[in-house]
Design a protein around this motif. Sequence first.
Motif, PDB file in Angstrom:
ATOM      1  N   GLY A 113       0.564  -1.509   0.026  1.00  0.00           N
ATOM      2  CA  GLY A 113      -0.199   0.236  -0.377  1.00  0.00           C
ATOM      3  C   GLY A 113       0.404   1.361   0.001  1.00  0.00           C
ATOM      4  N   ALA A 114       1.746   1.137   0.905  1.00  0.00           N
ATOM      5  CA  ALA A 114       3.011   2.392   0.707  1.00  0.00           C
ATOM      6  C   ALA A 114       3.779   2.693  -0.209  1.00  0.00           C
ATOM      7  N   ALA A 115       3.679   1.354  -0.930  1.00  0.00           N
ATOM      8  CA  ALA A 115       4.886   1.222  -2.255  1.00  0.00           C
ATOM      9  C   ALA A 115       3.430   1.977  -3.466  1.00  0.00           C
ATOM     10  N   ALA A 116       2.389   1.497  -2.807  1.00  0.00           N
ATOM     11  CA  ALA A 116       1.377   2.186  -4.132  1.00  0.00           C
ATOM     12  C   ALA A 116       1.388   3.650  -4.642  1.00  0.00           C
ATOM     13  N   LYS A 117       1.060   4.509  -3.288  1.00  0.00           N
ATOM     14  CA  LYS A 117       1.188   5.586  -2.760  1.00  0.00           C
ATOM     15  C   LYS A 117       2.469   6.433  -3.865  1.00  0.00           C
ATOM     16  N   LEU A 118       4.011   5.552  -2.390  1.00  0.00           N
ATOM     17  CA  LEU A 118       4.891   6.412  -4.171  1.00  0.00           C
ATOM     18  C   LEU A 118       5.191   6.607  -4.934  1.00  0.00           C
TER      19      LEU A 118
END
Length: 151
Positions: A113-118
Amino acid sequence: AAVVAGAGRLASLSPDVLTVVRWIGVAYLAAYATLAARRALRPRSALIVTHAAAGGRRSSAVLATLALTWLNPHFYVDMILVLGPVAATHGPNGWAFGAGFVVASALWFVGLGAAAKLLRPVFARPATWRVLDTAIALVMAALAVGVAIRG
C-alpha cells in the motif's frame, strides 16, 4: 487459524486431493498469466482497474478487497498446500509459525500500500502498466509450468 489447526492436513488424507488442488492451481495461474498478457498487449483493459479505483467510493474498495481475498483460488492453494503443511511440520510451534505468517503478511500488504502511494505517478503512465503486466504474465506462466511439472 483454521489452516494451522488442521485444514492443512486435509491434503495428507488423500493424494487425489493434492492432485485436484494442484491442477486447479495450474489452471488458475495459467489463466492469470493469459489475462496479464492480454492486458499487456491491449493496454486499454488495464485502465478498467484504474477507472474503478478512481471512483473513490469506499464501498467499492471494500468489495474489491473482499473479492480479491475470498474469491482468489491462489489464496486457498497457498493456505492448503503451503501454510498448513509447513505449520504441521513445526508440531506445537505451528501456532507460532502461523502467527509469524500473519505478521509477515500484514507487513507485506502495508508495504504494498505504501509503495502504491509512492509509485502512483509512475503508474499513471500506460507504458508502466504494460511492463508490469508483461512481468506478471511471465512469472505466472513460469509458476504454472513449475507447479505442473513438480506434481
